[in-house]
Design an enzyme around this catalytic site. Structure first.
Site, mmCIF file in Angstrom:
data_model
loop_
_atom_site.group_PDB
_atom_site.id
_atom_site.type_symbol
_atom_site.label_atom_id
_atom_site.label_comp_id
_atom_site.label_asym_id
_atom_site.label_seq_id
_atom_site.Cartn_x
_atom_site.Cartn_y
_atom_site.Cartn_z
ATOM 1 N N ASP A 169 -4.093 3.958 2.342
ATOM 2 C CA ASP A 169 -5.542 3.786 2.553
ATOM 3 C C ASP A 169 -5.901 2.381 3.019
ATOM 4 O O ASP A 169 -7.081 2.044 3.153
ATOM 5 C CB ASP A 169 -6.321 4.139 1.270
ATOM 6 C CG ASP A 169 -6.080 3.135 0.156
ATOM 7 O OD1 ASP A 169 -5.211 2.245 0.300
ATOM 8 O OD2 ASP A 169 -6.760 3.232 -0.892
ATOM 9 N N HIS B 262 -5.037 -16.888 -5.140
ATOM 10 C CA HIS B 262 -5.853 -16.059 -4.251
ATOM 11 C C HIS B 262 -7.161 -16.732 -3.834
ATOM 12 O O HIS B 262 -7.883 -16.187 -3.012
ATOM 13 C CB HIS B 262 -6.142 -14.722 -4.947
ATOM 14 C CG HIS B 262 -6.974 -14.925 -6.173
ATOM 15 N ND1 HIS B 262 -6.501 -15.577 -7.298
ATOM 16 C CD2 HIS B 262 -8.256 -14.611 -6.444
ATOM 17 C CE1 HIS B 262 -7.457 -15.645 -8.199
ATOM 18 N NE2 HIS B 262 -8.538 -15.062 -7.710
ATOM 19 N N ASP B 263 -7.479 -17.882 -4.419
ATOM 20 C CA ASP B 263 -8.704 -18.604 -4.046
ATOM 21 C C ASP B 263 -8.419 -19.823 -3.173
ATOM 22 O O ASP B 263 -9.359 -20.490 -2.740
ATOM 23 C CB ASP B 263 -9.432 -19.133 -5.296
ATOM 24 C CG ASP B 263 -10.008 -18.043 -6.172
ATOM 25 O OD1 ASP B 263 -10.352 -16.965 -5.638
ATOM 26 O OD2 ASP B 263 -10.116 -18.270 -7.394
ATOM 27 N N ASP C 133 0.846 -1.195 0.000
ATOM 28 C CA ASP C 133 0.000 0.000 0.000
ATOM 29 C C ASP C 133 0.879 1.241 0.000
ATOM 30 O O ASP C 133 1.510 1.564 0.998
ATOM 31 C CB ASP C 133 -0.894 -0.038 1.253
ATOM 32 C CG ASP C 133 -1.741 1.221 1.395
ATOM 33 O OD1 ASP C 133 -1.856 1.980 0.401
ATOM 34 O OD2 ASP C 133 -2.287 1.429 2.492
ATOM 35 N N ASP D 32 -10.479 -15.547 -16.546
ATOM 36 C CA ASP D 32 -11.230 -16.021 -15.391
ATOM 37 C C ASP D 32 -12.403 -16.900 -15.802
ATOM 38 O O ASP D 32 -13.122 -16.574 -16.763
ATOM 39 C CB ASP D 32 -11.773 -14.788 -14.642
ATOM 40 C CG ASP D 32 -12.455 -15.163 -13.354
ATOM 41 O OD1 ASP D 32 -11.751 -15.600 -12.437
ATOM 42 O OD2 ASP D 32 -13.688 -15.016 -13.271
ATOM 43 N N GLU E 206 -8.778 -20.337 -16.828
ATOM 44 C CA GLU E 206 -9.180 -21.034 -15.608
ATOM 45 C C GLU E 206 -10.277 -22.028 -15.966
ATOM 46 O O GLU E 206 -11.356 -21.633 -16.401
ATOM 47 C CB GLU E 206 -9.699 -19.995 -14.617
ATOM 48 C CG GLU E 206 -9.685 -20.490 -13.214
ATOM 49 C CD GLU E 206 -10.524 -19.641 -12.289
ATOM 50 O OE1 GLU E 206 -10.288 -19.713 -11.088
ATOM 51 O OE2 GLU E 206 -11.432 -18.922 -12.757
ATOM 52 N N ASP F 88 -5.609 -10.092 -15.633
ATOM 53 C CA ASP F 88 -6.682 -11.018 -15.292
ATOM 54 C C ASP F 88 -7.967 -10.427 -15.870
ATOM 55 O O ASP F 88 -8.296 -9.274 -15.595
ATOM 56 C CB ASP F 88 -6.768 -11.075 -13.757
ATOM 57 C CG ASP F 88 -7.422 -12.334 -13.244
ATOM 58 O OD1 ASP F 88 -8.293 -12.868 -13.939
ATOM 59 O OD2 ASP F 88 -7.056 -12.764 -12.131
ATOM 60 N N ASP G 161 -1.893 -1.191 -3.881
ATOM 61 C CA ASP G 161 -2.245 -0.427 -5.078
ATOM 62 C C ASP G 161 -1.162 -0.582 -6.141
ATOM 63 O O ASP G 161 -0.109 -1.185 -5.904
ATOM 64 C CB ASP G 161 -2.481 1.050 -4.721
ATOM 65 C CG ASP G 161 -1.436 1.570 -3.750
ATOM 66 O OD1 ASP G 161 -0.248 1.255 -3.960
ATOM 67 O OD2 ASP G 161 -1.796 2.262 -2.772
HETATM 68 O O1 TEU Z 1 -12.676 -18.264 -9.724
HETATM 69 C C1 TEU Z 1 -13.626 -19.041 -10.406
HETATM 70 C C2 TEU Z 1 -13.561 -20.419 -10.207
HETATM 71 O O2 TEU Z 1 -14.017 -21.125 -11.081
HETATM 72 C C3 TEU Z 1 -12.940 -20.890 -8.997
HETATM 73 O O3 TEU Z 1 -13.887 -20.820 -7.990
HETATM 74 C C4 TEU Z 1 -12.408 -22.256 -9.232
HETATM 75 O O4 TEU Z 1 -13.395 -23.108 -9.691
HETATM 76 C C5 TEU Z 1 -11.883 -22.772 -7.985
HETATM 77 O O5 TEU Z 1 -10.800 -21.989 -7.615
HETATM 78 C C6 TEU Z 1 -11.501 -24.204 -8.124
HETATM 79 O O6 TEU Z 1 -11.543 -24.730 -6.866
HETATM 80 C C7 TEU Z 1 -12.473 -17.046 -10.289
HETATM 81 C C8 TEU Z 1 -11.602 -16.148 -9.455
HETATM 82 O O7 TEU Z 1 -10.332 -16.727 -9.332
HETATM 83 C C9 TEU Z 1 -12.274 -15.879 -8.153
HETATM 84 O O8 TEU Z 1 -11.475 -15.109 -7.303
HETATM 85 C C10 TEU Z 1 -13.581 -15.176 -8.442
HETATM 86 O O9 TEU Z 1 -14.292 -14.990 -7.251
HETATM 87 C C11 TEU Z 1 -14.431 -15.965 -9.417
HETATM 88 O O10 TEU Z 1 -13.698 -16.371 -10.554
HETATM 89 C C12 TEU Z 1 -15.579 -15.137 -9.922
HETATM 90 O O11 TEU Z 1 -15.131 -14.230 -10.865
#
Ligand code: TEU
Length: 553
Positions: A28, A317-318, A24, A202, A253, A101, A32
């Site tokens: 804030d 990040h997921d 950051d 995505d 993805e 992305d 960024d």
């Molecule tokens: O994730 C979409 C997605 O298909 C994931 O949930 C994926 O299936 C999972 O990681 C597998 O276990 C993407 C982005 O990475 C996520 O951050 C968003 O929230 C989502 O799309 C919606 O845009």
């Protein structure tokens, strides 16, 4: 098997920047683009080639930028278009590339297209999204969405339901409508014309929807959202109209695909995408399962090698940080982080590093649901507690896989808030930052960061790591801790030995290797001078890369 055609992106290592948690610069509490610019030398020093930047477009930010309300503007939290342009220049000046992305399966419900679409049944943009009449006074079918009990939300104005694969604030675009596709292709070209080096696409396997949205037999198995007929027609069209016109890299993805289906996305003769993220590991292995992992690797290698390119990653990040979810984040944290890195950089496919992984950052446990930001976690918690589940038990059950595990701020140093911000961070910092931080790693020649540097530089100088054929040692295939495999290319032969367990292990050399000399190239423990010729004594979480003497040497 035939080696694949040499191409720059196959030789790359990608580093994912989740900018809101990176650095950051303006205080804030959100990372960024200016913050990313200031830390570019840190990224460059690691040796990576490509940066994947999470979405920075204008967005109400209900799903951290994955709900876009203007594809051609930058969200103020991230900065301005001018800062973004400077970022692109600074990345290029350092010899790296930038991929953006991009979310084209859905927009935000605040996107002007959706506002128009929902305004009336006869609005010209009505058909840009997916609208259906109620069925028996309820949603049009029995599906679930990723983030909500139903993918259908009723609009009071017209009484119809719109479709959303994710949260109700993320309506899906109607890809059957050629006007939608035209507009998306035009927008993609405008980003590419600015000079970016590609896209991470995505949720790309979700673009096509089945005719008539039939009910599912098992609504909880949401595979019906993905890989529907027509998808590859869209991807081929996107390639022809946009992607093939630039020297770029794309990674899509694609959840819930088999290797045979995966090849449809990335087969080099198909002209769709370059690489994919399949989620077989993350979706099917809540915790480590070595035999299953080996099986997944083997099947994807057999399915893609020589024909298309895979990606190697265990977190993003997921998904909860790899050393916590799949390794050992306690006593052997450092060794385990290095072992996982060794594995991901030596298996066939392009390695992806998620920010913080290179210093062995760990997952987190917050004590209260209010501390969680993740919309998937919050919606699921609310749904279950509404149905009567115990709040504490629900929190404890959902926490290990909450997406916030990987979203806590980058730990730069031991100062307040880990040096991430001088303000109040948008999400709490992992309390272990005094022990685990980049400043410490940079000062320590044996750190995880330094190990990543060695690993990446090895990959840069030895194409056997990129193009080499892959073969597991059959005698260790069933082992639940040891993973032993070779990569070979043009008479060069590398051996990778991994002990992914908390106990020491012994590895006997098979007959075919007796008498051949092994040259240690990289390891996460000092070499044992007393080790004999015929067997290796491996420490917990030990990883070694050897060059095997061959007749050519
Ligand atoms: O994730 C979409 C997605 O298909 C994931 O949930 C994926 O299936 C999972 O990681 C597998 O276990 C993407 C982005 O990475 C996520 O951050 C968003 O929230 C989502 O799309 C919606 O845009």
């Amino acid at each position: 098997m035939a080696p694949s055609n040499p191409t720059w992106w196959k030789e790359s290592v990608v580093y994912q920047v989740y900018w809101r948690s990176f650095f950051d610069a303006d205080g804030d509490g959100y990372g960024d683009l200016e913050g990313v610019i200031r830390k570019l030398d840190y990224i460059r020093e690691l040796g990576v080639d490509v940066i994947w930047l999470n979405p920075v477009y204008e967005s109400p930010d209900r799903d951290n930028g994955y709900d876009i309300s203007d594809y051609e503007a930058v969200m103020p939290k991230a900065g301005t278009m001018a800062t973004w342009e400077r970022l692109l220049d600074e990345v290029h000046r350092r010899g790296m590339k930038l991929i953006m992305d991009l979310v084209v399966n859905h927009t935000s419900d605040r996107h002007p297209w959706f506002l128009e679409s929902r305004s009336s049944k006869d609005n010209p943009k009505r058909d840009w999204y997916i609208w259906k009449e109620p069925r028996d006074g309820g949603p049009p079918n029995n599906w679930r969405s990723y983030f909500a009990p139903s993918p259908w939300t009723q609009d009071e104005e017209t009484g119809q339901y719109y479709f959303h694969s994710f949260a109700s604030e993320q309506p899906d675009l109607n890809w059957r409508n050629p006007e939608v596709r035209e507009e998306i292709y035009r927008m993609m070209s405008s980003w590419l014309d600015k000079g970016i080096d590609g896209f991470r696409l995505d949720a790309i396997a979700l673009l096509a929807k089945p005719d008539g949205f039939p009910d599912a037999e098992r609504p909880e198995d949401i595979r019906y959202l993905t890989n529907n007929p027509g998808l590859h027609d869209y991807l081929r069209e996107m390639n022809e109209r946009v992607l093939s016109r630039y020297d770029i890299v794309t990674v899509g993805e694609a959840a819930f695909v088999t290797p045979a289906e995966g090849l449809k996305f990335v087969g080099e003769d198909r002209r769709e995408l370059n690489m994919l993220f399949h989620f077989e590991v993350c979706d099917e292995m809540a915790s480590w399962d070595m035999r299953r992992f080996k099986d997944i690797q083997r099947r994807w290698y057999e399915g893609l090698w020589g024909k298309g390119t895979n990606s190697q990653f265990l977190n993003n990040h997921d998904h909860t940080r790899q050393v916590t979810r799949y390794g050992n984040d306690g006593r052997y944290r450092v060794q385990s982080a290095k072992l996982l890195a060794t594995m991901l950089h030596t298996l066939p496919g392009v390695p992806y590093i998620y920010q913080g992984e290179e210093i062995g950052m760990t997952g987190v446990r917050f004590g209260a649901i209010e501390d969680y930001d993740d919309i998937a976690m919050r919606n699921r918690y609310a749904e279950e507690v509404d149905k009567g589940a115990d709040p504490a038990e629900t929190l404890a059950r959902l926490a290990p896989l909450s997406r916030d595990n990987s979203r806590t701020p980058m730990q730069w140093d031991g100062s307040p808030n880990a040096g991430f911000t001088e303000g109040k961070p948008w999400i709490r910092v992992n309390p272990n930052y005094a022990d685990i931080n980049a400043a410490k790693d940079l000062a320590d020649p044996d750190s995880v960061y330094r190990y990543y540097q060695s690993l990446i530089s090895l990959r840069r100088t030895h194409d056997v790591m990129v193009y080499g054929d892959f073969a597991e040692w059959p005698e260790r295939r069933g082992d639940e801790h040891l993973y032993v495999y070779e990569r070979t290319l043009d008479g060069r032969r590398w051996l990778i030995v991994l002990n992914h367990g908390d106990e020491p292990a012994r590895l006997d050399r098979p007959e075919r290797l007796r008498g051949l000399s092994l040259r240690l190239l990289l390891a996460n423990y000092p070499a044992d001078p007393a080790e004999g010729e015929d067997a290796m004594q491996l420490q917990p979480h030990e990883a070694r890369i050897y060059e095997v003497e061959t007749n050519r040497n």
